[in-house]
Design a protein around this motif. Structure first.
Motif, PDB file in Angstrom:
ATOM      1  N   VAL A 115      18.061  -4.881   8.597  1.00  0.00           N
ATOM      2  CA  VAL A 115      17.078  -5.292   7.074  1.00  0.00           C
ATOM      3  C   VAL A 115      18.330  -5.379   5.904  1.00  0.00           C
ATOM      4  CG1 VAL A 115      15.259  -4.760   5.921  1.00  0.00           C
ATOM      5  CG2 VAL A 115      14.983  -4.496   8.427  1.00  0.00           C
ATOM      6  N   ARG A 116      18.503  -5.776   5.055  1.00  0.00           N
ATOM      7  CA  ARG A 116      19.146  -5.661   4.237  1.00  0.00           C
ATOM      8  C   ARG A 116      18.479  -6.987   2.937  1.00  0.00           C
ATOM      9  NH1 ARG A 116      24.592  -4.251   4.940  1.00  0.00           N
ATOM     10  NH2 ARG A 116      24.429  -3.973   3.155  1.00  0.00           N
ATOM     11  N   ARG A 117      18.386  -5.858   1.605  1.00  0.00           N
ATOM     12  CA  ARG A 117      17.795  -6.674   0.212  1.00  0.00           C
ATOM     13  C   ARG A 117      16.281  -6.978   0.518  1.00  0.00           C
ATOM     14  NH1 ARG A 117      21.429  -4.329  -3.308  1.00  0.00           N
ATOM     15  NH2 ARG A 117      23.428  -5.412  -2.364  1.00  0.00           N
ATOM     16  N   GLY A 118      16.026  -5.982   1.337  1.00  0.00           N
ATOM     17  CA  GLY A 118      14.491  -6.606   1.991  1.00  0.00           C
ATOM     18  C   GLY A 118      14.158  -7.504   3.074  1.00  0.00           C
ATOM     19  N   ARG A 119      15.263  -7.789   3.174  1.00  0.00           N
ATOM     20  CA  ARG A 119      15.337  -9.063   4.370  1.00  0.00           C
ATOM     21  C   ARG A 119      15.770  -9.191   5.661  1.00  0.00           C
ATOM     22  NH1 ARG A 119      18.066 -11.398   0.567  1.00  0.00           N
ATOM     23  NH2 ARG A 119      16.562 -12.380  -1.928  1.00  0.00           N
ATOM     24  N   ILE A 120      15.083  -9.499   6.550  1.00  0.00           N
ATOM     25  CA  ILE A 120      15.379  -9.270   8.535  1.00  0.00           C
ATOM     26  C   ILE A 120      16.310 -10.251   8.316  1.00  0.00           C
ATOM     27  CG2 ILE A 120      15.723  -9.623  10.654  1.00  0.00           C
ATOM     28  CD1 ILE A 120      12.518  -9.096   9.850  1.00  0.00           C
ATOM     29  N   VAL A 121      18.032  -9.490   8.570  1.00  0.00           N
ATOM     30  CA  VAL A 121      19.489 -10.383   9.205  1.00  0.00           C
ATOM     31  C   VAL A 121      19.332 -10.261  10.002  1.00  0.00           C
ATOM     32  CG1 VAL A 121      19.953  -9.711   5.867  1.00  0.00           C
ATOM     33  CG2 VAL A 121      20.859  -8.427   8.152  1.00  0.00           C
ATOM     34  N   ASP A 122      19.098  -9.267  11.231  1.00  0.00           N
ATOM     35  CA  ASP A 122      19.184  -9.640  12.231  1.00  0.00           C
ATOM     36  C   ASP A 122      18.207  -9.293  13.346  1.00  0.00           C
ATOM     37  OD1 ASP A 122      20.028  -9.215  15.298  1.00  0.00           O
ATOM     38  OD2 ASP A 122      21.792  -8.010  14.225  1.00  0.00           O
ATOM     39  N   PRO A 123      17.578 -10.394  13.328  1.00  0.00           N
ATOM     40  CA  PRO A 123      15.938 -10.687  14.037  1.00  0.00           C
ATOM     41  C   PRO A 123      16.141  -9.923  15.432  1.00  0.00           C
ATOM     42  CG  PRO A 123      16.185 -12.489  13.066  1.00  0.00           C
ATOM     43  CD  PRO A 123      17.939 -11.720  12.675  1.00  0.00           C
ATOM     44  N   GLU A 124      17.682  -9.962  16.599  1.00  0.00           N
ATOM     45  CA  GLU A 124      17.553  -9.545  17.729  1.00  0.00           C
ATOM     46  C   GLU A 124      17.664  -7.506  17.157  1.00  0.00           C
ATOM     47  OE1 GLU A 124      20.762  -9.443  21.349  1.00  0.00           O
ATOM     48  OE2 GLU A 124      21.081 -11.017  20.308  1.00  0.00           O
ATOM     49  N   SER A 125      18.618  -7.237  16.654  1.00  0.00           N
ATOM     50  CA  SER A 125      18.547  -6.060  16.842  1.00  0.00           C
ATOM     51  C   SER A 125      17.081  -5.501  15.798  1.00  0.00           C
ATOM     52  CB  SER A 125      19.961  -5.356  15.850  1.00  0.00           C
ATOM     53  OG  SER A 125      19.113  -5.687  14.856  1.00  0.00           O
ATOM     54  N   CYS A 126      16.894  -6.189  15.157  1.00  0.00           N
ATOM     55  CA  CYS A 126      15.061  -5.729  14.704  1.00  0.00           C
ATOM     56  C   CYS A 126      14.506  -5.710  15.852  1.00  0.00           C
ATOM     57  CB  CYS A 126      15.168  -6.008  12.712  1.00  0.00           C
ATOM     58  SG  CYS A 126      13.582  -6.005  12.427  1.00  0.00           S
ATOM     59  N   GLY A 127      14.538  -6.985  16.698  1.00  0.00           N
ATOM     60  CA  GLY A 127      13.501  -6.346  17.462  1.00  0.00           C
ATOM     61  C   GLY A 127      13.724  -5.477  18.570  1.00  0.00           C
ATOM     62  N   ARG A 128      14.721  -4.961  18.749  1.00  0.00           N
ATOM     63  CA  ARG A 128      15.027  -3.768  19.496  1.00  0.00           C
ATOM     64  C   ARG A 128      14.694  -2.396  19.130  1.00  0.00           C
ATOM     65  NH1 ARG A 128      20.365  -6.314  20.671  1.00  0.00           N
ATOM     66  NH2 ARG A 128      21.343  -5.153  18.831  1.00  0.00           N
ATOM     67  N   LEU A 129      14.970  -2.604  17.893  1.00  0.00           N
ATOM     68  CA  LEU A 129      14.391  -1.620  17.126  1.00  0.00           C
ATOM     69  C   LEU A 129      12.765  -0.869  17.191  1.00  0.00           C
ATOM     70  CD1 LEU A 129      14.605   1.256  15.202  1.00  0.00           C
ATOM     71  CD2 LEU A 129      14.825  -0.918  13.337  1.00  0.00           C
ATOM     72  N   LEU A 130      11.750  -2.589  16.879  1.00  0.00           N
ATOM     73  CA  LEU A 130      10.487  -2.409  16.949  1.00  0.00           C
ATOM     74  C   LEU A 130      10.345  -2.150  18.161  1.00  0.00           C
ATOM     75  CD1 LEU A 130      10.041  -5.227  14.572  1.00  0.00           C
ATOM     76  CD2 LEU A 130      10.249  -2.689  13.609  1.00  0.00           C
ATOM     77  N   GLY A 131      10.574  -2.465  18.740  1.00  0.00           N
ATOM     78  CA  GLY A 131      10.247  -1.841  20.453  1.00  0.00           C
ATOM     79  C   GLY A 131      10.138  -0.717  21.007  1.00  0.00           C
ATOM     80  N   ARG A 132      11.962  -0.303  20.451  1.00  0.00           N
ATOM     81  CA  ARG A 132      11.649   1.280  21.048  1.00  0.00           C
ATOM     82  C   ARG A 132      10.982   2.612  20.104  1.00  0.00           C
ATOM     83  NH1 ARG A 132      17.672  -0.642  20.722  1.00  0.00           N
ATOM     84  NH2 ARG A 132      17.674   0.574  18.029  1.00  0.00           N
ATOM     85  N   ILE A 133      10.154   1.838  18.502  1.00  0.00           N
ATOM     86  CA  ILE A 133       9.548   2.933  18.178  1.00  0.00           C
ATOM     87  C   ILE A 133       8.589   2.052  18.671  1.00  0.00           C
ATOM     88  CG2 ILE A 133       8.624   2.868  15.692  1.00  0.00           C
ATOM     89  CD1 ILE A 133      11.265   1.423  14.231  1.00  0.00           C
ATOM     90  N   ALA A 134       7.714   1.060  19.440  1.00  0.00           N
ATOM     91  CA  ALA A 134       6.267   1.093  19.444  1.00  0.00           C
ATOM     92  C   ALA A 134       6.302   1.539  20.856  1.00  0.00           C
ATOM     93  CB  ALA A 134       6.090  -0.189  19.989  1.00  0.00           C
ATOM     94  N   ASP A 135       7.714   1.239  22.117  1.00  0.00           N
ATOM     95  CA  ASP A 135       7.516   2.173  22.960  1.00  0.00           C
ATOM     96  C   ASP A 135       7.039   3.423  22.733  1.00  0.00           C
ATOM     97  OD1 ASP A 135       7.969  -0.290  24.703  1.00  0.00           O
ATOM     98  OD2 ASP A 135       9.936   0.388  24.353  1.00  0.00           O
ATOM     99  N   ALA A 136       8.169   4.824  22.240  1.00  0.00           N
ATOM    100  CA  ALA A 136       7.893   5.604  21.969  1.00  0.00           C
ATOM    101  C   ALA A 136       6.126   6.521  21.396  1.00  0.00           C
ATOM    102  CB  ALA A 136       9.229   6.042  21.117  1.00  0.00           C
ATOM    103  N   ALA A 137       5.747   5.762  20.138  1.00  0.00           N
ATOM    104  CA  ALA A 137       4.583   5.508  19.831  1.00  0.00           C
ATOM    105  C   ALA A 137       3.260   4.949  19.709  1.00  0.00           C
ATOM    106  CB  ALA A 137       4.666   5.060  18.435  1.00  0.00           C
ATOM    107  N   LEU A 138       3.522   4.232  21.090  1.00  0.00           N
ATOM    108  CA  LEU A 138       1.990   3.658  21.556  1.00  0.00           C
ATOM    109  C   LEU A 138       2.212   3.527  22.875  1.00  0.00           C
ATOM    110  CD1 LEU A 138       2.324   0.206  19.649  1.00  0.00           C
ATOM    111  CD2 LEU A 138       0.775   2.851  19.041  1.00  0.00           C
ATOM    112  N   GLY A 139       3.360   3.594  23.179  1.00  0.00           N
ATOM    113  CA  GLY A 139       3.265   3.689  24.934  1.00  0.00           C
ATOM    114  C   GLY A 139       3.294   2.656  25.735  1.00  0.00           C
ATOM    115  N   PRO A 140       3.276   2.152  26.902  1.00  0.00           N
ATOM    116  CA  PRO A 140       3.035   0.631  27.559  1.00  0.00           C
ATOM    117  C   PRO A 140       2.104   0.424  27.671  1.00  0.00           C
ATOM    118  CG  PRO A 140       3.464   2.812  28.908  1.00  0.00           C
ATOM    119  CD  PRO A 140       3.560   3.426  28.063  1.00  0.00           C
ATOM    120  N   ASP A 141       0.675   1.049  27.431  1.00  0.00           N
ATOM    121  CA  ASP A 141      -0.389   0.266  26.855  1.00  0.00           C
ATOM    122  C   ASP A 141      -1.194  -0.062  25.990  1.00  0.00           C
ATOM    123  OD1 ASP A 141      -3.192  -0.746  27.460  1.00  0.00           O
ATOM    124  OD2 ASP A 141      -3.767   1.143  28.786  1.00  0.00           O
ATOM    125  N   ARG A 142      -0.885  -0.601  25.099  1.00  0.00           N
ATOM    126  CA  ARG A 142      -0.973  -1.236  23.954  1.00  0.00           C
ATOM    127  C   ARG A 142      -2.444  -1.498  23.804  1.00  0.00           C
ATOM    128  NH1 ARG A 142       5.095  -3.023  23.206  1.00  0.00           N
ATOM    129  NH2 ARG A 142       6.321  -0.826  23.451  1.00  0.00           N
TER     130      ARG A 142
END
Length: 253
Positions: free
Chosen positions: A42-69
């Motif tokens: 994310v730069r200047r408040g915009r998602i500039v790299d959706p692929e890496s942003c998706g990976r980051l969000l996925g890692r956070i969701a896996d750690a915080a929410l677990g596999p059953d969401r």
């Protein structure tokens, strides 16, 4: 650490997360989930790299929410003037994580939920971040006017940062004042603006801004986390009452 919800502030300098039952969580609690911040998707408040942003969000969701969401909720804040492209990209990335509900709301509403007064009158929110500076006028919890400068703490010379940053904020407030026909800005200044972001951590900035505005300022305990904490309060309200973000006032109840 599985929870039913997750609040996120996807910032230009770092991503912050809030989880019910744990509050604000950091890298150690989420394991390696936040290591992707080095990629800076994310730069200047915009998602500039959706692929890496998706990976980051996925890692956070896996750690915080677990596999059953099942029945989980994710609340994501975005810059007030983020365009439809950014908001839609964020929604698509979050939808790919599998929660049953995704709520996307402005950073100003989130900040107001955490640090704003309880009344529904006019409120000014000043968010001074790493790569963006935003001033937002909320009336009854809704955005009445907003200004944005694509300049933040990381762009400014440390020696002149207080003068430059406060000047940027004042220019935006003056512009809103000139177009305010109902006295909302005047009323908001009487109550004092809510200050958020890393710039609000600096007393040389906040003191100068208060003097120049001739108004008190409202500071949460840790202004750099005001937005994600507010998003967390709104998440808690949604989980308790099943309310939608659009039905919530500027302050979570």
């Amino acid at each position: 650490m599985a929870a039913r919800g997750l609040a996120l502030d996807l910032g230009s300098s770092r991503t912050r997360a809030w989880v019910p039952g744990h509050g604000l969580v950091t890298g150690p609690l989420l394991g390696r989930a936040l290591d992707g911040d080095a990629e800076r998707p994310v730069r200047r408040g915009r998602i500039v790299d959706p692929e890496s942003c998706g990976r980051l969000l996925g890692r956070i969701a896996d750690a915080a929410l677990g596999p059953d969401r099942t029945d989980s909720v994710i609340v994501l804040s975005h810059p007030v003037l983020a365009g439809a492209v950014h908001r839609n990209a964020a929604r698509e990335l979050l939808a790919g994580l599998g929660p049953t509900r995704v709520l996307v709301l402005s950073s100003a509403r989130a900040a107001a939920a955490y640090a704003g007064p309880r009344d529904a009158g006019p409120l000014l929110v000043v968010d001074m971040g790493a790569e963006l500076t935003e001033v937002t006028l909320l009336v009854g919890g809704r955005i009445a006017d907003a200004r944005q400068a694509e300049t933040g703490l990381s762009d400014l010379d440390p020696a002149t940062l207080p003068v430059t940053l406060v000047g940027t904020v004042l220019d935006m407030v003056k512009s809103m004042w000139r177009q305010d026909r109902h006295g909302a800005i005047r009323g908001a200044l009487r109550k004092g603006p809510v200050l958020a972001g890393g710039g609000a951590l600096r007393s040389d900035v906040t003191d100068r801004l208060a003097r120049c505005l001739g108004a008190p300022v409202r500071l949460a305990e840790d202004p750099s986390t005001t937005v994600v904490r507010g998003a967390g309060q709104i998440l808690s309200s949604v989980l308790r009452h099943g309310a939608s973000a659009s039905a919530l006032p500027g302050r979570a109840r």
